[in-house]
Design an enzyme around this catalytic site. Sequence first.
Site, PDB file in Angstrom:
ATOM      1  N   CYS A 156       0.812  -1.224   0.000  1.00 49.28           N
ATOM      2  CA  CYS A 156       0.000   0.000   0.000  1.00 49.28           C
ATOM      3  C   CYS A 156       0.842   1.269   0.000  1.00 49.28           C
ATOM      4  CB  CYS A 156      -0.926   0.025   1.210  1.00 49.28           C
ATOM      5  SG  CYS A 156      -2.271  -1.130   1.053  1.00 49.28           S
TER       6      CYS A 156
HETATM    7  N1  CO8 Z   1     -20.179  -9.308   7.431  1.00 51.85           N
HETATM    8  C1  CO8 Z   1     -20.667  -9.488   8.682  1.00 51.85           C
HETATM    9  N2  CO8 Z   1     -19.902  -9.728   9.754  1.00 51.85           N
HETATM   10  C2  CO8 Z   1     -18.577  -9.810   9.546  1.00 51.85           C
HETATM   11  C3  CO8 Z   1     -17.979  -9.644   8.278  1.00 51.85           C
HETATM   12  C4  CO8 Z   1     -18.855  -9.393   7.189  1.00 51.85           C
HETATM   13  N3  CO8 Z   1     -18.396  -9.216   5.937  1.00 51.85           N
HETATM   14  N4  CO8 Z   1     -16.644  -9.767   8.386  1.00 51.85           N
HETATM   15  C5  CO8 Z   1     -16.394 -10.005   9.680  1.00 51.85           C
HETATM   16  N5  CO8 Z   1     -17.550 -10.035  10.384  1.00 51.85           N
HETATM   17  C6  CO8 Z   1     -17.729 -10.281  11.824  1.00 51.85           C
HETATM   18  C7  CO8 Z   1     -16.540 -11.046  12.391  1.00 51.85           C
HETATM   19  O1  CO8 Z   1     -16.713 -12.436  12.208  1.00 51.85           O
HETATM   20  C8  CO8 Z   1     -16.573 -10.631  13.838  1.00 51.85           C
HETATM   21  O2  CO8 Z   1     -17.524 -11.394  14.514  1.00 51.85           O
HETATM   22  P1  CO8 Z   1     -17.260 -11.835  16.050  1.00 51.85           P
HETATM   23  O3  CO8 Z   1     -17.159 -10.550  16.823  1.00 51.85           O
HETATM   24  O4  CO8 Z   1     -18.465 -12.661  16.359  1.00 51.85           O
HETATM   25  O5  CO8 Z   1     -15.958 -12.602  16.039  1.00 51.85           O
HETATM   26  C9  CO8 Z   1     -17.077  -9.194  13.796  1.00 51.85           C
HETATM   27  O6  CO8 Z   1     -17.737  -9.052  12.539  1.00 51.85           O
HETATM   28  C10 CO8 Z   1     -15.948  -8.195  13.884  1.00 51.85           C
HETATM   29  O7  CO8 Z   1     -14.925  -8.569  12.927  1.00 51.85           O
HETATM   30  P2  CO8 Z   1     -13.520  -7.912  12.876  1.00 51.85           P
HETATM   31  O8  CO8 Z   1     -12.904  -7.913  14.226  1.00 51.85           O
HETATM   32  O9  CO8 Z   1     -12.746  -8.552  11.757  1.00 51.85           O
HETATM   33  O10 CO8 Z   1     -13.962  -6.444  12.415  1.00 51.85           O
HETATM   34  P3  CO8 Z   1     -13.247  -5.066  12.563  1.00 51.85           P
HETATM   35  O11 CO8 Z   1     -14.196  -4.174  13.282  1.00 51.85           O
HETATM   36  O12 CO8 Z   1     -11.856  -5.152  13.056  1.00 51.85           O
HETATM   37  O13 CO8 Z   1     -13.178  -4.576  11.033  1.00 51.85           O
HETATM   38  C11 CO8 Z   1     -11.628  -4.477   9.183  1.00 51.85           C
HETATM   39  C12 CO8 Z   1     -12.535  -5.351  10.053  1.00 51.85           C
HETATM   40  C13 CO8 Z   1     -12.521  -3.598   8.329  1.00 51.85           C
HETATM   41  C14 CO8 Z   1     -10.801  -5.371   8.289  1.00 51.85           C
HETATM   42  C15 CO8 Z   1     -10.713  -3.607  10.065  1.00 51.85           C
HETATM   43  O14 CO8 Z   1     -10.066  -4.401  11.033  1.00 51.85           O
HETATM   44  C16 CO8 Z   1      -9.641  -2.892   9.271  1.00 51.85           C
HETATM   45  O15 CO8 Z   1      -9.889  -2.164   8.339  1.00 51.85           O
HETATM   46  N6  CO8 Z   1      -8.393  -3.046   9.661  1.00 51.85           N
HETATM   47  C17 CO8 Z   1      -7.267  -2.403   9.005  1.00 51.85           C
HETATM   48  C18 CO8 Z   1      -6.982  -3.077   7.749  1.00 51.85           C
HETATM   49  C19 CO8 Z   1      -5.866  -2.440   6.969  1.00 51.85           C
HETATM   50  O16 CO8 Z   1      -5.560  -1.288   7.002  1.00 51.85           O
HETATM   51  N7  CO8 Z   1      -5.287  -3.242   6.172  1.00 51.85           N
HETATM   52  C20 CO8 Z   1      -4.309  -2.797   5.289  1.00 51.85           C
HETATM   53  C21 CO8 Z   1      -4.303  -3.802   4.225  1.00 51.85           C
HETATM   54  S1  CO8 Z   1      -3.998  -3.154   2.706  1.00 51.85           S
HETATM   55  C22 CO8 Z   1      -2.339  -3.356   2.222  1.00 51.85           C
HETATM   56  O17 CO8 Z   1      -1.409  -3.221   2.930  1.00 51.85           O
HETATM   57  C23 CO8 Z   1      -2.148  -3.709   0.814  1.00 51.85           C
HETATM   58  C24 CO8 Z   1      -1.907  -5.139   0.649  1.00 51.85           C
HETATM   59  C25 CO8 Z   1      -1.828  -5.442  -0.802  1.00 51.85           C
HETATM   60  C26 CO8 Z   1      -3.109  -5.308  -1.525  1.00 51.85           C
HETATM   61  C27 CO8 Z   1      -3.433  -6.508  -2.287  1.00 51.85           C
HETATM   62  C28 CO8 Z   1      -4.809  -6.485  -2.907  1.00 51.85           C
HETATM   63  C29 CO8 Z   1      -5.649  -7.652  -2.615  1.00 51.85           C
END
Ligand code: CO8
Length: 373
Positions: A156
């Site tokens: 990224c």
């Molecule tokens: N629908 C419904 N519920 C869901 C879903 C969904 N789609 N997904 C997860 N849940 C549930 C989970 O199962 C969990 O349930 P429980 O509490 O019962 O266990 C609950 O929702 C909460 O889940 P999370 O803890 O996973 O949710 P978060 O509130 O943490 O949000 C995010 C998830 C949005 C992923 C958040 O953590 C986030 O954005 N984090 C930062 C991510 C980030 O910045 N990443 C950078 C990556 S990008 C990068 O570096 C480039 C890589 C190369 C790119 C390649 C392209 C593919």
Amino acid sequence: MPIPVISATGLWTPPHSVSNEELVESFNAWADKWNADHTAAIQAGEVEPKPHSSVEFIEKASGIKSRYVVDKAGVIDPAVMAPRIPERPNEEISVLAEIAVKAARQSLDAAGRDPKDVDAVLCAASNMQRAYPAMAIEVQQALGIEGFAFDMNVACSSATFGIQTAADFVRSGSAKSVLMVNPEICSGHLNFTDRDSHFIFGDVATAVLVEAEDIAPADHWKILHTHLKTQFSNNIRNNFGFLNRAAPEGIGATDKLFVQEGRKVFREVVPMVAAMIQEDLDALGLQGTDLRRLWLHQANANMNRLIAGKVLGHEASEDESPTVLDTYANTSSAGSIIAFHTHSGDIKPGEKGVICSFGAGYSAGTVFVERAA
Ligand code: CO8
């Protein structure tokens, strides 16, 4: 020593947008079919049923409402769940180079720059379409640029690392005009059957033209300061590579696609980036409030709210820290450049801002800019 500036930027957006509703509908249809196909194993307690995804969760957790993709049909087809991008013969321009060229032409036109006067091309992106020849050399050839070109990948943060690299070439005198492109077909490495991440990414291409001040157009951006940082982490990872040639057929081997520990990334990266921007402000003798705008990496709206709040000392308005994530999703290296490209026309001469990226590696980069005229 020549002074590097940003002369212009470019943006290419795919024609098709996929809404959260469309994405969730296809995911849920895929999950229902998977559950039906595995009824016996689920009943025997051998596997967990696949839960549904939800539009409300996606928007609340990430701020994403839709994303652009190169192939909408494959991505939302529950029987496919992946983009279907036909392979092209070697004689034809490759898809990644093609979209990079589209963004590049826009930046060259905006700067009034003849490609013949560009000295170098950097292709800085998360995923290159092939091992070699370099994507950047294909872009160079398609545009009729002389000089040299190469690829670089810092996930990224590729664009900010690319800007600093280009600026260093200008400072050292090895180039006067450097075209830096970020073609990101993130849908190609996204697991559309993973509920935790199927909504995160989109496709796009951006371009930034970095040049010596003496040849740049009058309405350029001074580069006040750049800062790059990396720190190893397994929390965002993709194991696809040339040593695992048995390529996953569609949706099989999940570690050959994007995987992350999203919560850990959130917790660890927010303080790292806020501290980095603060350190840079101190080095420049500036306060957060001296920044007219923050063009932050577009991964998660809540992350950006926290980072911008720490830097500015108050809740950032949309004007101070614009969001493009809602319509583009996370476009990896291109995100902060899209924000800059689409939300910089109103910045007045003398006003300052920061382009900031962060992501896998971990990697983070800042580029402090000031509008010249
Ligand atoms: N629908 C419904 N519920 C869901 C879903 C969904 N789609 N997904 C997860 N849940 C549930 C989970 O199962 C969990 O349930 P429980 O509490 O019962 O266990 C609950 O929702 C909460 O889940 P999370 O803890 O996973 O949710 P978060 O509130 O943490 O949000 C995010 C998830 C949005 C992923 C958040 O953590 C986030 O954005 N984090 C930062 C991510 C980030 O910045 N990443 C950078 C990556 S990008 C990068 O570096 C480039 C890589 C190369 C790119 C390649 C392209 C593919």
